[in-house]
Design a protein around this motif. Sequence first.
Motif, PDB file in Angstrom:
ATOM      1  N   HIS A   1       9.094 -11.513 -37.730  1.00 10.58           N
ATOM      2  CA  HIS A   1       8.821 -10.252 -38.412  1.00 10.58           C
ATOM      3  C   HIS A   1       7.392  -9.824 -38.091  1.00 10.58           C
ATOM      4  CE1 HIS A   1      12.414  -9.802 -40.856  1.00 10.58           C
ATOM      5  NE2 HIS A   1      12.395 -11.120 -41.034  1.00 10.58           N
ATOM      6  N   LEU A   2       7.190  -8.531 -37.997  1.00 11.90           N
ATOM      7  CA  LEU A   2       5.891  -7.968 -37.660  1.00 11.90           C
ATOM      8  C   LEU A   2       4.768  -8.541 -38.520  1.00 11.90           C
ATOM      9  CD1 LEU A   2       4.239  -5.918 -36.042  1.00 11.90           C
ATOM     10  CD2 LEU A   2       4.908  -4.171 -37.694  1.00 11.90           C
TER      11      LEU A   2
ATOM     12  N   SER B   1       7.110  -3.870 -31.885  1.00 10.54           N
ATOM     13  CA  SER B   1       7.206  -2.475 -32.336  1.00 10.54           C
ATOM     14  C   SER B   1       8.501  -1.808 -31.868  1.00 10.54           C
ATOM     15  CB  SER B   1       6.003  -1.671 -31.825  1.00 10.54           C
ATOM     16  OG  SER B   1       6.036  -1.580 -30.413  1.00 10.54           O
ATOM     17  N   GLN B   2       9.245  -2.468 -30.980  1.00  9.69           N
ATOM     18  CA  GLN B   2      10.466  -1.896 -30.425  1.00  9.69           C
ATOM     19  C   GLN B   2      11.742  -2.390 -31.103  1.00  9.69           C
ATOM     20  OE1 GLN B   2      10.370   0.458 -27.764  1.00  9.69           O
ATOM     21  NE2 GLN B   2       8.287   0.421 -28.563  1.00  9.69           N
ATOM     22  N   HIS B   3      11.602  -3.340 -32.012  1.00 13.61           N
ATOM     23  CA  HIS B   3      12.783  -3.946 -32.629  1.00 13.61           C
ATOM     24  C   HIS B   3      12.356  -4.533 -33.976  1.00 13.61           C
ATOM     25  CE1 HIS B   3      16.356  -6.604 -32.852  1.00 13.61           C
ATOM     26  NE2 HIS B   3      16.896  -5.712 -32.055  1.00 13.61           N
ATOM     27  N   PRO B   4      13.232  -4.556 -34.972  1.00 12.69           N
ATOM     28  CA  PRO B   4      12.842  -5.101 -36.286  1.00 12.69           C
ATOM     29  C   PRO B   4      12.311  -6.537 -36.224  1.00 12.69           C
ATOM     30  CG  PRO B   4      14.975  -4.029 -36.429  1.00 12.69           C
ATOM     31  CD  PRO B   4      14.601  -4.052 -34.977  1.00 12.69           C
TER      32      PRO B   4
ATOM     33  N   SER C   1       4.132  -2.222 -19.189  1.00 15.23           N
ATOM     34  CA  SER C   1       5.228  -1.520 -19.848  1.00 15.23           C
ATOM     35  C   SER C   1       5.942  -2.469 -20.805  1.00 15.23           C
ATOM     36  CB  SER C   1       6.217  -1.017 -18.800  1.00 15.23           C
ATOM     37  OG  SER C   1       7.354  -0.439 -19.385  1.00 15.23           O
ATOM     38  N   PHE C   2       6.507  -1.905 -21.873  1.00 13.45           N
ATOM     39  CA  PHE C   2       7.352  -2.718 -22.734  1.00 13.45           C
ATOM     40  C   PHE C   2       8.378  -1.837 -23.419  1.00 13.45           C
ATOM     41  CE2 PHE C   2       4.120  -1.300 -25.635  1.00 13.45           C
ATOM     42  CZ  PHE C   2       4.728  -1.211 -26.878  1.00 13.45           C
ATOM     43  N   ALA C   3       9.480  -2.465 -23.749  1.00 13.16           N
ATOM     44  CA  ALA C   3      10.566  -1.825 -24.488  1.00 13.16           C
ATOM     45  C   ALA C   3      11.295  -2.946 -25.213  1.00 13.16           C
ATOM     46  CB  ALA C   3      11.494  -1.071 -23.546  1.00 13.16           C
ATOM     47  N   SER C   4      12.408  -2.654 -25.814  1.00 10.68           N
ATOM     48  CA  SER C   4      13.112  -3.683 -26.583  1.00 10.68           C
ATOM     49  C   SER C   4      13.648  -4.803 -25.701  1.00 10.68           C
ATOM     50  CB  SER C   4      14.250  -3.069 -27.391  1.00 10.68           C
ATOM     51  OG  SER C   4      15.216  -2.504 -26.533  1.00 10.68           O
TER      52      SER C   4
END
Length: 184
Positions: A22-23, A45-48, A67-70
Amino acid sequence: MTQQWVAKNNLDLIGMLEPRIHLVNIQAVEKGPGLHGWKFISNESQHPLCRILIGWNTKKVTTSLVSFASQWITCDVVSLLDCRRIRVTMVYALNTPTQRKSLWNYLGDQHANGNQDSWVVLGDFNATLSLADRHGGDGNWYGHMDDFQNCIHSAELMQIPSKGLHFTWHNGQQHDRTILRKLD
């Protein structure tokens, strides 16, 4: 345990897939392994729940986020010893073929952009390259199953030979219900 594994294998860059953090707990987890002088980045920040966490030894390498994504984090990593540079993409693909399309497109675009650095792409792709990477379950090869192989081909990537067990995933079932896959 992480600290011992990093020391034993003389690692200066690590990636953790599906840490499910968790964040609010990210900073505590980054301090937990006892890797002094290390920094971390994640895609929280891209996924819970954080899906990818990358750490590096700041005394040996510099790392800059590209770069980043889920489903991925891409970084440029430079050795402080000899200034060698490598681009690293750590992947933890989503579960369905439709969800993975953005990953395949991203990897193809990275190659098309003409990055001149060496590039390594590693992780869990949640897809198999061939029938030989599947055992048990549905024996059909559906059209979407070509997406991963097409991505590897268009991005001009090649699989690094591996040692050890061929299959990296097991469904936990026994006998005729056993399903094995090579996903990493």
